[in-house]
Design an enzyme around this catalytic site. Structure first.
Site, PDB file in Angstrom:
ATOM      1  N   ASN A  23       0.804  -1.236   0.000  1.00 58.52           N
ATOM      2  CA  ASN A  23       0.000   0.000   0.000  1.00 58.52           C
ATOM      3  C   ASN A  23       0.833   1.281   0.000  1.00 58.52           C
ATOM      4  OD1 ASN A  23      -1.615  -2.125   2.067  1.00 58.52           O
ATOM      5  ND2 ASN A  23      -2.719  -1.402   0.273  1.00 58.52           N
TER       6      ASN A  23
ATOM      7  N   ILE B 145       1.082   6.873  -0.379  1.00 53.73           N
ATOM      8  CA  ILE B 145       0.377   5.922   0.493  1.00 53.73           C
ATOM      9  C   ILE B 145      -1.065   5.748   0.029  1.00 53.73           C
ATOM     10  CG2 ILE B 145      -0.389   5.477   2.874  1.00 53.73           C
ATOM     11  CD1 ILE B 145       1.872   7.592   3.666  1.00 53.73           C
ATOM     12  N   CYS B 146      -1.527   4.502  -0.004  1.00 48.77           N
ATOM     13  CA  CYS B 146      -2.937   4.220  -0.271  1.00 48.77           C
ATOM     14  C   CYS B 146      -3.591   3.855   1.066  1.00 48.77           C
ATOM     15  CB  CYS B 146      -3.064   3.067  -1.266  1.00 48.77           C
ATOM     16  SG  CYS B 146      -4.772   2.681  -1.662  1.00 48.77           S
ATOM     17  N   LEU B 147      -4.285   4.819   1.650  1.00 53.84           N
ATOM     18  CA  LEU B 147      -4.966   4.599   2.936  1.00 53.84           C
ATOM     19  C   LEU B 147      -6.231   5.441   2.924  1.00 53.84           C
ATOM     20  CD1 LEU B 147      -4.812   3.324   5.813  1.00 53.84           C
ATOM     21  CD2 LEU B 147      -3.677   5.424   6.561  1.00 53.84           C
TER      22      LEU B 147
END
Length: 214
Positions: A97, A105-107
């Protein structure tokens, strides 16, 4: 009459002031929080006007990131807390992620699931939790996510090696280190060698081809 545009600029200034007051309070909250100190989470000012911070999170125990310390760039928008902070990893990391190239960042809470009630402490703790609980089906880095799903043991060893090289974690696989040294001895840049070997399943031949094609 007011000069044209002055009301919108004063509104912008008011928003920026809200952002600064709020982040000052949250900055102190992180410094005083027992939870963040217990989890080895830190935050520092980059500039005096509180628009950019430097975060640091420790790799969680029982993960390939254990023993590493990860630096984060945190930029606070003028519209904070109505919009999330912009956060990326400065320390290179091998995680589904997080981009192994840019640190993006993939959040969800840094995107559409952000709420104004969330704080800097929430963000830092959530990022540390993400290191312990990857979401490979919603990846930021497809190559890493692929390895995570198809070869979990290789993923762990690779993530551990990146933690050692880029975040100061204890030494990892001597076999991987030998392969890095071999390609570095051919004159390739170490970061490029690590990225090539990691993305090519530690196969020296295909990694060399990739390095030569770049």
């Amino acid at each position: 009459m007011w000069p044209q545009g002055s009301s919108s600029s004063s509104a912008d200034t008011a928003m920026a002031n809200i952002a600064v007051q709020r982040i000052k309070r949250e900055f102190k909250e992180v410094l005083k929080s027992e939870e963040t100190s217990k989890n080895q989470i830190k935050v520092d000012l980059v500039d005096e006007n509180f628009t950019e911070l430097r975060g640091e999170i420790a790799g969680p125990p029982d993960t390939p990131y254990e023993g590493g310390r990860y630096q984060l760039e945190i930029k606070i928008p003028e519209t904070y807390p109505f919009n999330p902070p912009k956060v990326r990893f400065i320390s290179k990391i091998w995680h589904p992620n997080i981009s192994s190239v840019t640190g993006a960042i993939c959040l969800d809470i840094l995107k559409d699931q952000w709420a104004a009630a969330m704080t800097l402490r929430t963000v830092l703790l959530s990022l540390q939790a993400l290191l312990a609980a990857a979401e490979p089906d919603d990846p930021q880095d497809a190559v890493v996510a692929n390895q995570y799903k198809q070869n979990p043991e290789m993923f762990k060893q690779t993530a551990r090696l990146w933690s050692h090289v880029y975040a100061g974690a204890p030494i990892s696989s001597p076999d991987y280190t030998r392969k890095i040294d071999k390609l570095c001895a051919m004159g390739f840049d170490k970061n490029a060698v690590i990225a090539a070997l990691s993305s090519k399943s530690w196969d020296v031949e295909t990694a060399t081809e990739l390095l030569l094609s770049n």
